[in-house]
Write a protein that holds these residues in place. Sequence first.
Motif, PDB file in Angstrom:
ATOM      1  N   GLY A 251     -19.000   0.313  -9.691  1.00 50.18           N
ATOM      2  CA  GLY A 251     -18.466  -0.552 -10.735  1.00 50.18           C
ATOM      3  C   GLY A 251     -17.750  -1.780 -10.220  1.00 50.18           C
ATOM      4  N   ARG A 252     -18.211  -2.332  -9.133  1.00 46.25           N
ATOM      5  CA  ARG A 252     -17.598  -3.536  -8.573  1.00 46.25           C
ATOM      6  C   ARG A 252     -18.571  -4.710  -8.647  1.00 46.25           C
ATOM      7  NH1 ARG A 252     -12.965  -3.006  -4.467  1.00 46.25           N
ATOM      8  NH2 ARG A 252     -12.287  -0.821  -4.600  1.00 46.25           N
ATOM      9  N   ASN A 253     -18.024  -5.888  -8.381  1.00 45.41           N
ATOM     10  CA  ASN A 253     -18.838  -7.096  -8.285  1.00 45.41           C
ATOM     11  C   ASN A 253     -18.732  -7.679  -6.887  1.00 45.41           C
ATOM     12  OD1 ASN A 253     -17.982  -7.179 -11.455  1.00 45.41           O
ATOM     13  ND2 ASN A 253     -20.012  -8.054 -11.114  1.00 45.41           N
ATOM     14  N   VAL A 254     -19.769  -8.404  -6.500  1.00 44.68           N
ATOM     15  CA  VAL A 254     -19.846  -8.999  -5.173  1.00 44.68           C
ATOM     16  C   VAL A 254     -19.707 -10.509  -5.285  1.00 44.68           C
ATOM     17  CG1 VAL A 254     -21.346  -9.407  -3.168  1.00 44.68           C
ATOM     18  CG2 VAL A 254     -21.278  -7.135  -4.244  1.00 44.68           C
ATOM     19  N   VAL A 255     -18.824 -11.061  -4.440  1.00 41.88           N
ATOM     20  CA  VAL A 255     -18.630 -12.513  -4.371  1.00 41.88           C
ATOM     21  C   VAL A 255     -18.912 -12.947  -2.939  1.00 41.88           C
ATOM     22  CG1 VAL A 255     -17.072 -14.438  -4.829  1.00 41.88           C
ATOM     23  CG2 VAL A 255     -16.788 -12.285  -6.087  1.00 41.88           C
ATOM     24  N   VAL A 256     -19.719 -13.978  -2.772  1.00 50.15           N
ATOM     25  CA  VAL A 256     -20.137 -14.440  -1.444  1.00 50.15           C
ATOM     26  C   VAL A 256     -19.404 -15.732  -1.107  1.00 50.15           C
ATOM     27  CG1 VAL A 256     -22.090 -15.191  -0.052  1.00 50.15           C
ATOM     28  CG2 VAL A 256     -22.401 -13.373  -1.730  1.00 50.15           C
ATOM     29  N   PHE A 257     -18.816 -15.778   0.091  1.00 50.12           N
ATOM     30  CA  PHE A 257     -18.139 -16.974   0.580  1.00 50.12           C
ATOM     31  C   PHE A 257     -18.708 -17.362   1.944  1.00 50.12           C
ATOM     32  CE2 PHE A 257     -14.733 -15.667  -2.354  1.00 50.12           C
ATOM     33  CZ  PHE A 257     -14.436 -16.879  -2.943  1.00 50.12           C
ATOM     34  N   GLY A 258     -18.894 -18.652   2.135  1.00 50.47           N
ATOM     35  CA  GLY A 258     -19.459 -19.176   3.379  1.00 50.47           C
ATOM     36  C   GLY A 258     -20.762 -19.881   3.070  1.00 50.47           C
ATOM     37  N   ARG A 259     -20.844 -21.150   3.399  1.00 49.56           N
ATOM     38  CA  ARG A 259     -21.986 -21.965   2.975  1.00 49.56           C
ATOM     39  C   ARG A 259     -23.315 -21.373   3.421  1.00 49.56           C
ATOM     40  NH1 ARG A 259     -24.777 -26.415   4.984  1.00 49.56           N
ATOM     41  NH2 ARG A 259     -23.553 -26.342   6.902  1.00 49.56           N
ATOM     42  N   SER A 260     -23.415 -20.976   4.693  1.00 53.31           N
ATOM     43  CA  SER A 260     -24.689 -20.448   5.188  1.00 53.31           C
ATOM     44  C   SER A 260     -25.034 -19.123   4.515  1.00 53.31           C
ATOM     45  CB  SER A 260     -24.633 -20.267   6.703  1.00 53.31           C
ATOM     46  OG  SER A 260     -23.553 -19.428   7.077  1.00 53.31           O
TER      47      SER A 260
END
Length: 561
Positions: A251-260
Amino acid sequence: MSANGTVRLMFLGGLHEVGKNMAALECGDDIIVIDCGLGFPELEQPGIEVVLPDISWLRRHRQRIRGMFITHGHEDHIGAIPYLLADLGNPPIHASRLTMALIAVKLDEAGLLANADLHEFDPDHDEKIPAGVFAVTPFRVCHSIPDACGLGVDTPAGLIVFTGDFKFDPTPVDNRQADLARLQAFGDRGVRLLVSDCVHVESPGMTRSERVVGETFDQVVLNAPGRVIVATFASLISRVQQLVDVASKHGRNVVVFGRSLERNVAMARELGFLNDPDRVVISARDATNLPDHRLIYVITGSQGEPMAVLSRVASNEHRDIRVHENDTVIISASPIPGNETAVFRIIDRLFRLGANVIYPQRALVHVSGHGSQEDLLRMLELTRPRHVIPSHGEARHMALYADLAMGFGIPQENITFTEIGEVLEISRDSVTPDGKVDTGSIYLESKGAEAVSELTLRDRRFLSNDGVILISVAIDPETGRVVGGPLVTARGVTERATNQPMLDGLRDHLAAALGDGDIGAAGNPGYLVRRIRELALSHLGRASRRRPVVVPQVIEVDSNW
């Protein structure tokens, strides 16, 4: 140029080093290039961002390059393409679907995509891609990035197999196992030469499956009271897939950080290499509305890179992520040799901020993409080569691989160690050294920057170790006589070498030597610059046992000054 029936093989990078993987095969008028990767700067290369293979030899023969064949999408195998493609004459590039997409993104960013000659292959079906006298057959392997492959190259000297980076994973995340049937078929035909990955040869048994990392992620996320922050390589799409699966389960969400990483995730979703049926991947803006226990951040910087997301998070300098006591931080990568100090410094900072930091020494949050001893033996059993060359490893890895190969039954004389730039001539009967080609490393401070010379790097090392001393003199341009100075200024030099008596002694020594009349600087200030440097280094070496960078400055002034 090789004679009829013989092939010349040379590595332009990727031996006795991490990264910069690049090799070339030459026969008659034809050349093919295998991989085109960049390298990673070491501690003694301050200010360097990118290390490229020196392609001087290939540049001179670029009209004969019939194709570039890429094994997989890691930076150390594709990262140099945008920098070197034009110098190579813009040859056709052949790669699998995901690898080609990663290459296309890089070329697009560099403004080179429109003119690139890209040819996508399917390692499960395509056979014998022609390239001059060569014919290249890709075959699927398992690695830490999806869509990786090795290459079987038919040549006038026989079949040469490049394993690429590989392991035999029985349960890969993308369910695409290594093509054992094609490897077996190579062995049945007869493999003249096997060029094998050997970087993980120190480890016994088989390399663990990538899926064990997902099992660890599952347990960590289950027990984490707050946010989970995972640092990994931008190209490890299989890790991101497992985090997406775990997020859906809990029940979680994923957030992506980092341009590449953001770029690669978007591209992998578009191509179907990253599946998110529950749409758990969300934007950073949407994440601000969710409580901590609902979030998993996936970020770049697992190698301690100063400007990457993890480093800024550990320094509390990231705009969106501030670490606090309920956070769990996972370092899902092993440090590349040379990066250990930077990585553990970041881990220490995160602990001081109150985070629970999990890294490979604590839990199975990373497994290698390279084959261990049993994987390497299995490759030998399948291909049954007459001759082997260990590659993609340091000297110890190559030596241990040779022991492994001899235990398998390969005669010692049929195991060849080679060096970057050394040429091997391969015939039906032998593999022998045949001279060298120009090669080495090109150092760049950033994209678009001019190359940094070895001399400049040496000066930077001296600056970081012993500092710099500036010495200024004024001369009469007609006579070459010193009419002002020397003025001595020190920066970054140890106190012993910068106390006033020491500087006074250096100034007096220079004044006496330069006042003796043996100057030779009339119309030639360069002579005086060299003379000042020699005198200063000699004096400082005797007086302080230090060797700072000495920067002389000679100013020509009017004789009435």
